[in-house]
Design an enzyme around this catalytic site. Structure first.
Site, PDB file in Angstrom:
ATOM      1  N   LYS A 115     -15.187   7.098  18.576  1.00 41.92           N
ATOM      2  CA  LYS A 115     -14.987   6.622  17.216  1.00 41.92           C
ATOM      3  C   LYS A 115     -16.287   5.993  16.673  1.00 41.92           C
ATOM      4  O   LYS A 115     -17.262   6.673  16.521  1.00 41.92           O
ATOM      5  CB  LYS A 115     -13.803   5.656  17.205  1.00 41.92           C
ATOM      6  CG  LYS A 115     -12.561   6.211  17.957  1.00 41.92           C
ATOM      7  CD  LYS A 115     -11.977   7.419  17.275  1.00 41.92           C
ATOM      8  CE  LYS A 115     -10.996   8.254  18.087  1.00 41.92           C
ATOM      9  NZ  LYS A 115     -10.246   7.755  19.187  1.00 41.92           N
ATOM     10  N   ASP A 140      -8.594  -3.346  23.744  1.00 41.62           N
ATOM     11  CA  ASP A 140      -9.108  -2.102  23.183  1.00 41.62           C
ATOM     12  C   ASP A 140      -9.773  -2.461  21.851  1.00 41.62           C
ATOM     13  O   ASP A 140      -9.098  -2.791  20.881  1.00 41.62           O
ATOM     14  CB  ASP A 140      -7.947  -1.112  22.989  1.00 41.62           C
ATOM     15  CG  ASP A 140      -8.415   0.234  22.454  1.00 41.62           C
ATOM     16  OD1 ASP A 140      -9.434   0.272  21.748  1.00 41.62           O
ATOM     17  OD2 ASP A 140      -7.743   1.247  22.734  1.00 41.62           O
ATOM     18  N   ARG A 200     -22.133  11.904  39.190  1.00 36.24           N
ATOM     19  CA  ARG A 200     -20.802  11.281  39.045  1.00 36.24           C
ATOM     20  C   ARG A 200     -20.857   9.804  39.429  1.00 36.24           C
ATOM     21  O   ARG A 200     -20.008   9.012  39.034  1.00 36.24           O
ATOM     22  CB  ARG A 200     -19.731  12.034  39.858  1.00 36.24           C
ATOM     23  CG  ARG A 200     -18.343  11.415  39.759  1.00 36.24           C
ATOM     24  CD  ARG A 200     -17.200  12.383  40.068  1.00 36.24           C
ATOM     25  NE  ARG A 200     -17.437  13.192  41.230  1.00 36.24           N
ATOM     26  CZ  ARG A 200     -17.360  12.764  42.495  1.00 36.24           C
ATOM     27  NH1 ARG A 200     -17.029  11.509  42.742  1.00 36.24           N
ATOM     28  NH2 ARG A 200     -17.605  13.573  43.498  1.00 36.24           N
ATOM     29  N   TYR A 255      -2.181   2.714  20.884  1.00 32.49           N
ATOM     30  CA  TYR A 255      -2.459   4.137  20.674  1.00 32.49           C
ATOM     31  C   TYR A 255      -1.445   4.973  21.471  1.00 32.49           C
ATOM     32  O   TYR A 255      -1.079   4.602  22.589  1.00 32.49           O
ATOM     33  CB  TYR A 255      -3.900   4.408  21.120  1.00 32.49           C
ATOM     34  CG  TYR A 255      -4.265   5.862  21.138  1.00 32.49           C
ATOM     35  CD1 TYR A 255      -4.174   6.635  19.976  1.00 32.49           C
ATOM     36  CD2 TYR A 255      -4.692   6.466  22.305  1.00 32.49           C
ATOM     37  CE1 TYR A 255      -4.506   7.973  19.996  1.00 32.49           C
ATOM     38  CE2 TYR A 255      -5.036   7.809  22.324  1.00 32.49           C
ATOM     39  CZ  TYR A 255      -4.934   8.562  21.168  1.00 32.49           C
ATOM     40  OH  TYR A 255      -5.257   9.884  21.191  1.00 32.49           O
TER      41      TYR A 255
HETATM   42  C1  LIG Z   1      -7.315   2.638  19.650  1.00 34.68           C
HETATM   43  C2  LIG Z   1      -7.580   3.832  20.518  1.00 34.68           C
HETATM   44  N1  LIG Z   1      -7.752   3.651  21.833  1.00 34.68           N
HETATM   45  C3  LIG Z   1      -7.983   4.698  22.661  1.00 34.68           C
HETATM   46  C4  LIG Z   1      -8.050   5.997  22.190  1.00 34.68           C
HETATM   47  C5  LIG Z   1      -8.302   7.123  23.136  1.00 34.68           C
HETATM   48  O1  LIG Z   1      -9.608   7.574  23.017  1.00 34.68           O
HETATM   49  P1  LIG Z   1     -10.113   9.068  23.328  1.00 34.68           P
HETATM   50  O2  LIG Z   1      -9.483   9.972  22.310  1.00 34.68           O
HETATM   51  O3  LIG Z   1     -11.589   8.966  23.222  1.00 34.68           O
HETATM   52  O4  LIG Z   1      -9.647   9.409  24.704  1.00 34.68           O
HETATM   53  C6  LIG Z   1      -7.891   6.221  20.816  1.00 34.68           C
HETATM   54  C7  LIG Z   1      -7.967   7.590  20.276  1.00 34.68           C
HETATM   55  O5  LIG Z   1      -7.666   7.853  19.151  1.00 34.68           O
HETATM   56  C8  LIG Z   1      -7.644   5.109  19.960  1.00 34.68           C
HETATM   57  O6  LIG Z   1      -7.472   5.273  18.636  1.00 34.68           O
END
Ligand SMILES: Cc1ncc(COP(=O)(O)O)c(C=O)c1O
Length: 393
Positions: free
Chosen positions: A208, A183, A58, A111
């Site tokens: 992704k 992000d 961890r 998101y």
């Molecule tokens: C732009 C964006 N940021 C963060 C996330 C969150 O990621 P995770 O699903 O890996 O927790 C997503 C998920 O779809 C996303 O599209």
């Protein structure tokens, strides 16, 4: 390996030396929870930070570390941390930067679960936030207060594909000593590098494009050594959303092909945009590299190509959007993005269903908006499927 090599080479080689691991070409999976100490004194020295070495997975793990080193290099940062999901990365970063009564400024559109997290921070810990379109410096300055500690940006914004000028935001934030968190999930470091534009922390849902194959949930944060060390010691270690060694290995495998995958995603997306724009049942198409995109000049400043995501509105309402999805044969109806398969989803009822309707409308998420993650198939097959579905509306 020195970082003077090109991106396409670094993505394959950086952060791992086969000589350290019996010549193994692939990074070994250190599938262990803990690491043994030779003596009690060695254990004491490791805990005291007087001796380098692993303690417990961890806190750090060699397979995960190889991924972190690679991601830091690709984003041009000093250090990176890997998490068990994109949201674990977002929450660890935001919880580390803020305390009760602080204030966050957020791009007009994020998101859905990031939106949910901001609500949680407000309701439980009195950390307030304001959304801002960030179209001008003035707009941003008007929202800055003494308690503002963070500007949180998605660009392209999920799912509207609006863009935020990162250099402009970073310049304003610097004047006030506010951290800018970006992000970068939609672009990956191949298409956009926010740290080079003056931003402070980059976050990825590595689920992704970094992984790229739809088989792992993971997150990454990149920034200065000081900031990452602070997060590692607090909201990563003590909250505990760390990445497993096997999942780190899947990402190390996936990321090697990032450059070639991104080129193909972009090639395919450009073709599909061309076709969508000509189709009579499509009302609007949103793609950053399209000359007609409202933020095309920002695209030219900070993105290498347009990426693999397209949003578009069909003529009609929610029923028409859902009908289109139900007619598809090759394209999968699924949230997530950046996979080899082409995926499509309906943000108003899926990824952004948690966002109240009036806020959704303000963000530009209409009921007829669809988000397409263009995969790596032959673009003609993707288009033929979309076209037959559109023709049935
Ligand atoms: C732009 C964006 N940021 C963060 C996330 C969150 O990621 P995770 O699903 O890996 O927790 C997503 C998920 O779809 C996303 O599209």
């Amino acid at each position: 390996m020195k970082t003077d090599k090109r991106f396409d080479t670094l993505v394959i080689h950086h952060g791992y030396d086969t000589k350290d691991h019996l010549g193994s070409l692939s990074v070994p999976i250190f599938q262990t929870s803990t690491f043994t100490f030779v003596t009690a004194e060695q254990g004491e020295a490791r805990f005291a930070g007087q001796e380098e070495g692993y303690i417990y997975s961890r806190l750090a793990n060699p397979t995960v570390r190889a991924l972190e080193e690679k991601m830091a290099c690709l984003e041009g940062g000093e250090a990176a941390l890997a998490f068990s999901s994109g949201m674990a990365a977002v929450s660890a970063v935001l919880m580390s930067l803020t305390k009760a009564n602080d204030h966050i400024i957020c791009s007009q559109g994020v998101y859905g679960c990031t939106f949910g997290l901001l609500q949680l921070l407000k309701n439980k810990y009195h950390i307030s936030h304001d959304f801002c379109a960030m179209e001008t410096e003035e707009e941003l300055r008007q929202l800055i207060r003494p308690e503002t500690v963070c500007i949180y940006v998605e660009t392209p914004i999920n799912p509207t594909m609006k863009l935020v000028d990162l250099q402009m935001v970073a310049n304003v934030a610097k004047e006030y000593g506010i951290a800018v968190v970006v992000d970068n999930t939609f672009c990956s470091p191949y298409l956009q590098q926010p740290l080079s534009l003056g931003c402070d922390i980059v976050i990825h849902s590595a689920t992704k494009y970094i992984g790229g194959h739809g088989d792992v949930i993971a997150g990454i944060a990149v920034g200065t050594k000081e900031t990452m060390t602070e997060i590692a010691k607090t909201t990563q270690k003590d909250v505990g959303g760390v990445l497993s060694p096997f999942d780190a290995w899947l990402l190390l495998r996936g990321v090697k092909t990032l450059a070639v995958r991104m080129e193909r995603h972009c090639d395919n997306a450009e073709k599909i945009v061309e076709q969508l724009k000509r189709h009579p049942r499509v009302a609007n198409v949103y793609y950053p590299a399209d000359v007609d995109h409202r933020d095309y000049s920002i695209y030219q400043k900070q993105m290498k190509r347009g990426g693999g995501l397209i949003s578009f509105e069909v003529n009609g309402t929610k029923a028409a959007a859902q009908r289109l999805l139900n007619h598809l044969r090759l394209i999968h109806i699924a949230v997530s993005l950046g996979d080899t398969e082409t995926l499509i989803q309906h943000p108003a009822t899926m990824t952004h269903a948690v966002v109240p309707e009036e806020v959704r409308k303000k963000m530009g998420i209409s009921d007829s908006l669809l988000r397409l993650s263009v995969g790596l198939e032959a673009w003609e097959d993707i288009w033929e499927d979309l076209e037959q579905a559109l023709n049935q509306l």
